[in-house]
Enzyme design. Structure first.
Site, mmCIF file in Angstrom:
data_model
loop_
_atom_site.group_PDB
_atom_site.id
_atom_site.type_symbol
_atom_site.label_atom_id
_atom_site.label_comp_id
_atom_site.label_asym_id
_atom_site.label_seq_id
_atom_site.Cartn_x
_atom_site.Cartn_y
_atom_site.Cartn_z
ATOM 1 N N GLY A 1 -7.213 1.203 -13.011
ATOM 2 C CA GLY A 1 -6.787 0.594 -11.752
ATOM 3 C C GLY A 1 -7.897 0.537 -10.718
ATOM 4 O O GLY A 1 -8.779 1.402 -10.675
ATOM 5 N N GLN B 1 -10.165 -6.507 -3.854
ATOM 6 C CA GLN B 1 -9.440 -5.243 -3.803
ATOM 7 C C GLN B 1 -10.339 -4.094 -3.354
ATOM 8 O O GLN B 1 -9.964 -3.274 -2.524
ATOM 9 C CB GLN B 1 -8.851 -4.933 -5.178
ATOM 10 N N GLY C 1 -6.942 -0.725 -7.282
ATOM 11 C CA GLY C 1 -6.320 -0.986 -5.989
ATOM 12 C C GLY C 1 -6.546 0.098 -4.954
ATOM 13 O O GLY C 1 -6.519 -0.171 -3.761
ATOM 14 N N GLU C 2 -6.759 1.337 -5.378
ATOM 15 C CA GLU C 2 -6.793 2.450 -4.429
ATOM 16 C C GLU C 2 -8.169 3.082 -4.271
ATOM 17 O O GLU C 2 -8.462 3.700 -3.256
ATOM 18 C CB GLU C 2 -5.797 3.541 -4.870
ATOM 19 N N ASN D 1 -10.816 -9.449 -13.458
ATOM 20 C CA ASN D 1 -11.088 -10.660 -12.681
ATOM 21 C C ASN D 1 -12.081 -10.273 -11.591
ATOM 22 O O ASN D 1 -11.749 -9.511 -10.683
ATOM 23 C CB ASN D 1 -9.804 -11.224 -12.070
ATOM 24 N N PHE E 1 0.805 -1.228 0.000
ATOM 25 C CA PHE E 1 0.000 0.000 0.000
ATOM 26 C C PHE E 1 0.833 1.272 0.000
ATOM 27 O O PHE E 1 0.405 2.310 0.490
ATOM 28 C CB PHE E 1 -0.969 0.002 1.189
ATOM 29 N N ALA F 1 0.469 -1.017 -17.009
ATOM 30 C CA ALA F 1 1.812 -1.078 -17.566
ATOM 31 C C ALA F 1 2.136 -2.477 -18.064
ATOM 32 O O ALA F 1 2.690 -2.662 -19.154
ATOM 33 C CB ALA F 1 2.833 -0.628 -16.521
ATOM 34 N N ARG G 1 -13.063 -1.856 -17.689
ATOM 35 C CA ARG G 1 -13.249 -3.298 -17.752
ATOM 36 C C ARG G 1 -12.700 -3.957 -16.492
ATOM 37 O O ARG G 1 -11.586 -3.646 -16.048
ATOM 38 C CB ARG G 1 -12.507 -3.841 -18.992
ATOM 39 N N ILE G 2 -13.453 -4.852 -15.910
ATOM 40 C CA ILE G 2 -12.987 -5.613 -14.757
ATOM 41 C C ILE G 2 -12.324 -6.889 -15.265
ATOM 42 O O ILE G 2 -12.941 -7.684 -15.973
ATOM 43 C CB ILE G 2 -14.157 -5.939 -13.811
#
Length: 773
Positions: free
Chosen positions: A736, A673, A738-739, A666, A277, A549, A663-664
């Protein structure tokens, strides 16, 4: 210098690890089949491919690697905030059983200061302090000695025997003293944190309806499940490092700079990382371990205790934020002001860029944004999940809620009434923005229509019940440096190797899915290898950008692989003479796009050419996505809380997030997440706070027992949903995830608490003493 500029600059020295993109690949003009594919591997809720390895205890983390003749390290920390060492007595420690070496500033190797995230030395935001090179103390907890012994217990005991006296100087360890010393305009990774359009202060005064309030957030500390650890060995001039790192290539480059060696002489390995994190970057323990190993001539393991993590690993900075909104009676914003202060240090400037949500979320005629910084003599801050957005969204979204109450407008309606059709600060069009749909879908599922607008209107027994909402947002980033190596075997198996990171978010799983889809192979025939600086690429796991990336690099490598396979096709092959744009993957091989029955398997293509394997490397094209488009993920957070009428205790009863993240890739991993981010938001709202003794600048609760985090009984069932609308201007259509889960969550909880009991708390965390009575 900006973050992207810094990485590009240093990337020139790492070009050996990146193969330039094939000029004629044509991928820019050819549609990506993953953008619209909905019934294949991509998007499916595939379980983590490394799950069995972890639960069986076979995954090796940084402190589980070992070398022959290895020593164990323990740190000694300073107990003053500012000054210098007067006397340092290591004799008793050196004579203790099992102790082999005590390293201090008096005998440590010469080392350069730590560069930050591959930035040039002493760049804006960069580290100015070398490690263990002099007797000066800059914060309470600074490492002043390393004790090496034959066992961890002997090293820990030896550390307690080091005796030190100080000549203390006056230190700034409080907010008020820091402000009194003076404030300066802030910058985040080289980018100024300021924006002005129009006359926001004048428009605020002229607005018929307005709110103007101050919101505060405390310091937070990183508490990953895996404490920071490193195992190092010098093998001749080669430095081998097993590290808990979210930036293996960056760490290798930085350590090479510290020890004045070539980056090719440093190899950093981190196959598994137990949570990061933002905190698992380069701190002093890696440098100290490498220096001690060099001095002792033996490998060293340095595993930080929980207290050690608090002493030398930075966290989230404290903020004081002013948010002022001026609006017409119908709710349209005339003025949006978001300014304030973030505490930081003179040696390493890393303020919380809390204005970032205000840059992209709401349309307003006049905007004023700005972050100032004030320096304290304390541990330097660093990145922490959604730096800026997490705390900035709390202030901004709380203020919007206050304005909605003043105007007697539903909070969702007020937000949607001020929806921005273009980015308010740079006027770029949004690549995609489906926030309205997220609010509508989320409100329907959550039952928002049952909310009572009047605070305190619902009660169940001794609990007052309230609902709140808030907007979540996080920008799309894709830093340069993505590269990948593909190896196709004669058996039709493929291995992808990338210097990326697996920190629990499912990196290897997602990119195995993506590659299997691109090559039309079963998932069982694809392996993804990450976590080593010797692999291709200069990728950082941060800013929710690693998947973008990697995904762009994997696509480039896949197209390079197809191009090489076409070169192997003989004259009698059905693929002879075809160009890359004329073929596609099918059933473990290549076929003509216009005649899918004309097909050859990868195995046959290699066999006909007499090859046992085919290896290609490629890098992603430069990340140009953000030049023409404003790219952000958005979401709507809904919360229901109960506030106890007697004690004031707040409890989150329900939490729902509806996200627009492209797009998701997974569904299972995305849900994990997003939920984990929302759980961190619960902690931020209700309990998380780093407490300092302002007399000494020392953290008072440097352990997991006293630093309060959400546990099972604090977390309700969290519902997560998403729009799953592909972004046509990103690799794979994804942004993204994750955040973004932590952004908006604290505000939604604060707003729900106000709706429940009528108490507006603007100073996090919202503890029961602020609500009782």
């Amino acid at each position: 210098m900006s973050l992207i500029g810094a990485v590009q600059e240093v990337g020139q020295s790492l070009r050996k690890k990146i193969v330039e993109p094939t000029p004629d690949a044509g991928s820019a003009s050819r549609p990506d089949p993953l953008m619209e594919q909905r019934d294949g591997l991509v998007g499916a809720p595939i379980a983590r491919i490394d799950g069995a390895v972890k639960v069986q205890g076979q995954a090796r983390f940084a402190a589980e690697f070992s070398f022959d003749d290895m020593l164990y390290g323990a740190l000694v920390f300073s107990t003053i905030a500012r000054g210098r060492i007067d006397q340092l007595d290591t004799a008793a420690a050196a004579a203790a059983p099992g102790v082999r070496l005590v390293m201090t500033h008096q005998n440590a190797p010469r080392m350069a200061p730590l560069p930050v995230f591959m930035s040039a030395p002493k760049a804006a935001g960069g580290e100015q302090l070398a490690v263990l090179q002099d007797r000066f103390i800059h914060w309470n907890g600074q490492p002043i000695a390393v004790v090496l012994a034959d066992s961890q217990e002997q090293a820990d005991h030896g550390a307690t025997l080091v005796r030190v006296s100080y000549l203390a100087d006056s230190a700034v360890t409080s907010l008020n003293d820091a402000i009194a010393r003076g404030c300066t305009a802030g910058a985040f990774m080289g980018t100024p944190l300021t924006f002005d359009r129009g006359d926001a202060e004048g428009a605020l005064v002229a607005a018929p309806c307005r709110v103007d309030a101050v919101y505060q957030t405390p310091c937070h500390n990183h508490n990953a499940i895996e404490p920071h650890a490193v195992t190092v060995a010098w093998q001749g001039k080669q430095l081998l490092v097993h590290d808990a790192s979210q930036g293996v290539s960056h760490t290798a480059w930085s350590l090479a700079h510290v020890f004045a060696i070539d980056e090719q002489q440093v190899q950093v390995s981190a196959p598994f990382v137990g949570g990061a994190f933002g905190g698992k970057t380069l701190w002093r323990h890696q440098v100290l371990a490498a220096a001690a190993a060099k001095l002792a001539g033996r490998p060293v393991r340095l595993n930080l205790s929980r207290q050690g993590v608090y002493r030398i690993v930075g966290g989230r900075a404290r903020t004081v934020q002013r948010v002022a909104l001026g609006a017409q009676a119908d709710g349209h914003f005339d003025a949006l002001i978001h300014t304030g202060l973030s505490l930081t240090t003179a040696s390493r400037s890393m303020p919380e860029p809390f204005i970032l949500p205000a840059r992209c979320t709401y349309a307003a005629s006049h905007i004023k944004l700005g972050v100032h910084t004030a320096n304290v003599d304390m541990l330097a801050n660093t990145f922490m999940r959604a730096p800026g957005e997490a705390v900035g969204s709390f202030a901004l979204e709380s203020a919007v809620d206050e304005l909605a109450l003043l105007l007697a407008i539903d909070p969702i309606a007020l937000r949607l009434r001020n929806e921005a059709t273009r980015n308010p600060t740079d006027n770029k069009p949004f690549s995609t923005r489906h926030l309205r749909q997220a609010y509508e879908d989320g409100a329907s599922r959550f039952g928002w229509q049952r909310r009572q607008p009047q605070p305190g209107a619902r009660q169940q027994g001794e609990w007052r019940i309230g609902m709140g909402c808030a907007t979540a947002t996080y920008p799309y980033y894709r830093l340069p440096g993505g590269a990948a190596r593909l190896t196709l075997s004669a058996e039709g198996r493929v291995r992808v190797e990338i210097a990326a990171h697996e920190m629990g978010m499912g990196t290897a799983t997602v990119h195995s899915q993506i590659l299997a889809e691109r090559l039309a192979l079963p998932l069982s025939q694809v392996a993804c290898i990450v976590g080593d600086s010797s692999l291709p690429g200069v990728v950082l796991a941060g800013g929710s950008q690693q998947s973008a990336a990697i995904g762009a690099a994997v696509r480039a490598a896949q197209e390079q692989l197809f191009a090489e396979l076409l070169k192997l096709a003989g004259r009698a092959s059905p693929l002879a003479g075809l160009q890359l744009a004329e073929v596609q993957a099918r059933d473990g091989g290549l076929c003509r796009r216009d005649a899918p029955q004309q097909w050859l398997s990868y195995t046959d293509l290699l066999a006909q050419a007499g090859r046992t394997q085919l290896v290609v490397e490629a890098s992603a094209a430069p990340p140009l996505e953000t030049q023409h488009w404003s790219k952000h993920s958005f979401g709507a957070i809904f919360c229901e809380v109960g506030v106890n009428c007697i004690s004031g205790e707040p409890r989150v009863q329900r939490l729902l997030g509806c996200f627009d993240c492209g797009r998701i890739l997974n569904a299972s991993l995305a849900r994990s997440q997003l939920r984990s981010g929302m759980i961190m938001g619960i902690g931020m709202a209700l309990m998380e706070e780093t407490l300092f003794d302002e007399r000494t600048g020392r953290i008072m609760h440097a352990n997991l027992a006293d630093y309060h985090l959400p546990v099972q009984m604090d977390v309700p069932e969290i519902d997560v949903m998403w729009t799953d609308i592909a972004d046509p201007h990103t690799p794979m259509g994804a942004r993204g995830i994750g955040e973004i889960g932590i952004t908006g969550t604290a505000a939604a909880i604060a707003n729900a608490i106000y709706n429940a009991c009528g108490v507006r708390v603007r100073d996090l965390p919202i503890t029961l003493d602020k609500l009782a009575g």
